[in-house]
Write a protein that holds these residues in place. Sequence first.
Motif, mmCIF file in Angstrom:
data_model
loop_
_atom_site.group_PDB
_atom_site.id
_atom_site.type_symbol
_atom_site.label_atom_id
_atom_site.label_comp_id
_atom_site.label_asym_id
_atom_site.label_seq_id
_atom_site.Cartn_x
_atom_site.Cartn_y
_atom_site.Cartn_z
ATOM 1 N N ASN A 59 0.908 -0.975 0.012
ATOM 2 C CA ASN A 59 0.075 0.189 0.066
ATOM 3 C C ASN A 59 0.794 1.162 0.018
ATOM 4 N N PHE A 60 0.504 2.254 -0.638
ATOM 5 C CA PHE A 60 1.065 3.434 -0.691
ATOM 6 C C PHE A 60 0.342 4.735 -0.471
ATOM 7 N N ASP A 61 0.927 5.766 -0.387
ATOM 8 C CA ASP A 61 -0.002 6.842 -0.122
ATOM 9 C C ASP A 61 0.114 7.897 -1.339
ATOM 10 N N ALA A 86 1.714 4.458 -5.627
ATOM 11 C CA ALA A 86 1.598 3.213 -6.324
ATOM 12 C C ALA A 86 2.161 3.194 -7.574
ATOM 13 N N ARG A 107 -5.419 8.014 -7.609
ATOM 14 C CA ARG A 107 -4.934 7.021 -7.085
ATOM 15 C C ARG A 107 -5.227 5.622 -7.238
ATOM 16 N N ASP A 162 -3.058 2.360 -3.749
ATOM 17 C CA ASP A 162 -2.759 3.617 -3.184
ATOM 18 C C ASP A 162 -3.921 3.419 -1.916
ATOM 19 N N THR A 163 -3.754 4.041 -0.688
ATOM 20 C CA THR A 163 -4.687 4.065 0.241
ATOM 21 C C THR A 163 -5.917 5.387 -0.261
ATOM 22 N N HIS A 176 -9.109 5.080 4.643
ATOM 23 C CA HIS A 176 -7.962 4.096 4.558
ATOM 24 C C HIS A 176 -6.730 5.122 4.661
ATOM 25 N N HIS A 177 -5.941 4.878 5.675
ATOM 26 C CA HIS A 177 -4.855 5.801 5.918
ATOM 27 C C HIS A 177 -3.717 4.965 5.980
ATOM 28 N N TRP A 178 -2.527 5.492 5.199
ATOM 29 C CA TRP A 178 -1.259 4.869 5.079
ATOM 30 C C TRP A 178 -0.269 4.999 6.303
ATOM 31 N N LYS A 218 3.371 4.183 7.797
ATOM 32 C CA LYS A 218 4.699 3.410 7.538
ATOM 33 C C LYS A 218 4.723 2.570 8.675
#
Length: 143
Positions: A8-10, A13, A50, A68-69, A75-77, A79
């Motif tokens: 998953n990316f913010d 992606a 996204r 992506d989130t 949905h929150h990215w 790390k």
Amino acid sequence: MKLYPYLNFDGTAEEAMRFYQSVLGGEFEGPIGYFGEIPRMEIPESEKQRVMHSSLRINNQVKIMASDTSPSMGHHWVKGNHNYISIDAPSKEEGERYFHQLSQGGKVEMEYQKTFWGAYFASFEDRFGISWMVNYDLKSGEE
């Protein structure tokens, strides 16, 4: 059973997946899907580009999937440090290439080097926040 990493990316992606393809090769399985393509769903303009889903097939045994989130969907990215992708390199030189290219712009934990367990190994975080390990087990007679 087959297991594949799903990342998953913010909002990065697509960039990350295209970068991984440039280093590792492979082909995308189908087109990259975007949140803005979901029918009958209100998506904020800032999230329409996204990535909803992407799948990069490296070979018959390996593929990486990612999205992506979507903050508007809750949905929150965040790390984390509990996930790595481990590469079993086919040669010492190829392992070194993977390390140098994937770690560029990232944070190296351990340089690609000969280890006490008879391998060349490196660990690092790439510029997208994904953790990697590269390992090449030395064959008899190799240094």
